[in-house]
Structure formats: structure tokens, C-alpha cells
Design an enzyme around this catalytic site. Structure first.
Site, PDB file in Angstrom:
ATOM      1  N   TYR A  57      -9.709 -10.581  -7.031  1.00  0.00           N
ATOM      2  CA  TYR A  57      -8.771 -10.604  -8.150  1.00  0.00           C
ATOM      3  C   TYR A  57      -9.004 -11.816  -9.042  1.00  0.00           C
ATOM      4  CZ  TYR A  57      -6.415  -6.964  -5.551  1.00  0.00           C
ATOM      5  OH  TYR A  57      -6.138  -5.797  -4.877  1.00  0.00           O
ATOM      6  N   ARG A 100      -0.831  -2.035  -6.933  1.00  0.00           N
ATOM      7  CA  ARG A 100      -1.117  -3.127  -5.986  1.00  0.00           C
ATOM      8  C   ARG A 100      -2.068  -4.142  -6.628  1.00  0.00           C
ATOM      9  NH1 ARG A 100      -1.440  -4.333  -0.382  1.00  0.00           N
ATOM     10  NH2 ARG A 100      -3.529  -4.799   0.397  1.00  0.00           N
ATOM     11  N   ARG A 109       0.865  -1.180   0.000  1.00  0.00           N
ATOM     12  CA  ARG A 109       0.000   0.000   0.000  1.00  0.00           C
ATOM     13  C   ARG A 109       0.902   1.230   0.000  1.00  0.00           C
ATOM     14  NH1 ARG A 109      -2.221  -3.416   4.054  1.00  0.00           N
ATOM     15  NH2 ARG A 109      -4.317  -4.178   3.552  1.00  0.00           N
ATOM     16  N   HIS A 132      -4.351  -8.938   3.566  1.00  0.00           N
ATOM     17  CA  HIS A 132      -5.807  -8.952   3.684  1.00  0.00           C
ATOM     18  C   HIS A 132      -6.222  -9.838   4.846  1.00  0.00           C
ATOM     19  CE1 HIS A 132      -6.496  -7.879  -0.844  1.00  0.00           C
ATOM     20  NE2 HIS A 132      -6.314  -6.807  -0.099  1.00  0.00           N
ATOM     21  N   HIS A 152      -2.479   2.395  -5.865  1.00  0.00           N
ATOM     22  CA  HIS A 152      -3.317   1.240  -5.547  1.00  0.00           C
ATOM     23  C   HIS A 152      -3.543   0.358  -6.773  1.00  0.00           C
ATOM     24  CE1 HIS A 152      -5.297  -0.419  -2.084  1.00  0.00           C
ATOM     25  NE2 HIS A 152      -6.313  -0.811  -2.833  1.00  0.00           N
ATOM     26  N   LYS A 199      -2.529  -2.406   7.934  1.00  0.00           N
ATOM     27  CA  LYS A 199      -3.730  -1.957   8.626  1.00  0.00           C
ATOM     28  C   LYS A 199      -3.844  -2.652   9.975  1.00  0.00           C
ATOM     29  CE  LYS A 199      -6.618  -0.659   4.678  1.00  0.00           C
ATOM     30  NZ  LYS A 199      -7.891  -0.890   3.977  1.00  0.00           N
TER      31      LYS A 199
END
Length: 298
Positions: free
Chosen positions: A278, A246, A147, A269, A243, A171
Site C-alpha cells: 500500500y 479493504r 475481509r 497480515h 476487497h 486467515k
């Protein structure tokens, strides 16, 4: 508890117990401000006085002012707030319990081909220190799926050349490591040896891999402008962003036989379903290929 005391308690819970980001807390702050304004206008002195009928009236007011996704986020915030009060403050019931947020079809992530990314890299002037830096940043992002917030937060000590991995804090303060290949290694080594010293002349103690002008991290906005500028110079019509690099990282690995679980770990994730979007991109391409080339598809 009165409104502001209850809101403060919920935010402390989100910050400390749930480790929510500052950006998330800022959004929730906006949403709860709407609730408090409504309660004040309705003469409701505390959360205990907020009824299901008040919840219905509040949501009708929100629906008239905000679009679908914003409406859904506000509902999620106020519903979560009252759920917290039910659990922590013995509130008899959640006035929003009967309300369900709308479902949305998530758009498939936009991806760029390896050829397009190569074209962007080709227009960067490697005779200039900033060009070497920009080249290294784009290669590293495309090679790791970082990120942009993770990229700019990287310190020189986060790059392990013995194992060819970078360590980053993602995150919710989750640490992970991501491997990188020989191309990214050469880029980073060349940048560290030849160009980075010039960027930290006035800030010799700067720990960041990609420092900004003041010795602090390069900004996310700066990365976005840098990438989009090089994309325009390369004649890429579609907007290119950090992004999307990414997205492209994840897609190219899956296209070449990588498994979803590994991509999930590298992207950081928490939910596998987030990574599986994806695979929908690949499925869409497979359907097009089948329709175009199979004799029984027409």
C-alpha cells in the site's frame, strides 16, 4: 508409502499442523491430482520412484497446459509435497529441488477515493430495511478493512460497543480486534435496533450480525453483488468489490499519517511486506505530484 497414502498424510499435515484453509487444500488437491495422473501414465508406483528427470517432464507438460501463475502454484504444491516426504518419510531427495518458480510483479491494489465511496453510500435508499443493512455493511467494511469472509462471519457478540472494536477470526484461524469510529458505531447501532430484528423473525436464535434469508450468514457472493450494484447506481465506472474497500481502508489510513505496523495488525497480515504494497500506491502518487508541481521535475 504409495501415492494416495502419501498424499493423505501431507493433507493431514497441512490441515492439522499448518492450519491451511479449505480453499487452499482444494487448490492443492487439484495440483496433486495432476501429479498422480502423470505418475500413473509413467508407471511410477510410489513417490520413491519419481526422479528429477520425471520432475522435468512433468513441469514441461504443465507448462504447455497452464499459464504462468498457475504453473508457479502447481510447482509450489508438488515441491512442498516432496519436501514433506523428505522430512517425514525419509525420501532421499526432492526431485523438484532444482526448480525455481517464476517471479511476478504484483499489481498495485486498486483503491477508491473517499468521495467515490461516499457517492456509493448516497444512492442507497435508507427508507428500505435492506438499504439500512447495505449501508451499514459498506461503512463497516470501509471503517475496519475486514475481509468479506470475516464480515459475513461476524456475530452480534463480536461487536464490542464499550471499546468500539470488532473481533474477528481471520486467515489460519488467527483472532484479531479492529477499532471502528463513531460513524460506523451509529450505523451498526441503528441497524441492530431497527432493521436486523426483521431479518431474523423466522430465526430468532441466529447469531450472525448480517444474516441471510435462511438464518445462515449472508454470502460472500451476495455482498459482492450488493456492493457492485450500488456502485453502478452511483455511476462509478470502475468495478467496486469488497476487497477494494479493504485496499481503500489501508490506503486512506496511510495517507493520513497512520503507520504501516498498525495497518498490518488491523488487516491481519502475517507478513509486513504484504502491507507495504500500500505504501507503493502512495509512492506512485507522490511521484506524479512531484512531476506535476516541482519546477525542476520537468
Amino acid at each position: 508409502m504409495e501415492w494416495h497414502e502419501s498424499v493423505d498424510a501431507w493433507f493431514n499435515f497441512l490441515r492439522i499442523e499448518r492450519n491451511r484453509s479449505a480453499k487452499t487444500l482444494e487448490s492443492y488437491g487439484h495440483d496433486l491430482a495432476l501429479l498422480l495422473d502423470f505418475a500413473s501414465r509413467q508407471g511410477l508406483p510410489e513417490p520413491d520412484a519419481f526422479s528429477p528427470a520425471d520432475a522435468q517432464a512433468f513441469l514441461l507438460e504443465v507448462h504447455g497446459r497452464y499459464a504462468g501463475r498457475s504453473h508457479a502454484r502447481i510447482l509450489s504444491a508438488v515441491k512442498g509435497f516432496f519436501t514433506f516426504l523428505c522430512e517425514e518419510d525419509d525420501l532421499p531427495g526432492n526431485p523438484f529441488s532444482q526448480h525455481r518458480g517464476p517471479r511476478f510483479n504484483h499489481p498495485l491494489p486498486a483503491v477508491f477515493t473517499d468521495e467515490e465511496i461516499h457517492a456509493v453510500l448516497e444512492v442507497i435508499d435508507l427508507k428500505e430495511p435492506r438499504g439500512v443493512r447495505d449501508h451499514a455493511m459498506i461503512v463497516l467494511m470501509y471503517s475496519t478493512g475486514l475481509r468479506v469472509s470475516e464480515l459475513v462471519s461476524l456475530k452480534t457478540t463480536d461487536v464490542d460497543f464499550h471499546r468500539n472494536v470488532v473481533f474477528c477470526i481471520g486467515k489460519r484461524q488467527k483472532m484479531r480486534f479492529i477499532p471502528f469510529g463513531t460513524v460506523a458505531r451509529r450505523e451498526i447501532e441503528a441497524y441492530l435496533a431497527n432493521q436486523r430484528p426483521g431479518f431474523v423473525t423466522r430465526f430468532p436464535d441466529c447469531p450472525y450480525l448480517f444474516p441471510g434469508r435462511t438464518g445462515r450468514p449472508f454470502t460472500r457472493q451476495g455482498v459482492w453483488k450488493m456492493i457492485s450494484g450500488h456502485a453502478r447506481a452511483a455511476g462509478i465506472a470502475r468495478p467496486l468489490s469488497p476487497h477494494k474497500l479493504r485496499h481503500s481502508f489501508a490506503t486512506v489510513i496511510l495517507e493520513n499519517g497512520g503507520d504501516v505496523r498498525s495497518v498490518q495488525a488491523m488487516l491481519g497480515h502475517a507478513d509486513l511486506a504484504t502491507t507495504q504494497m500500500y505504501t507503493h500506491v502512495l509512492t506512485k502518487d507522490l511521484v506524479k505530484t512531484h512531476a506535476a508541481h516541482h519546477p525542476r521535475a520537468k
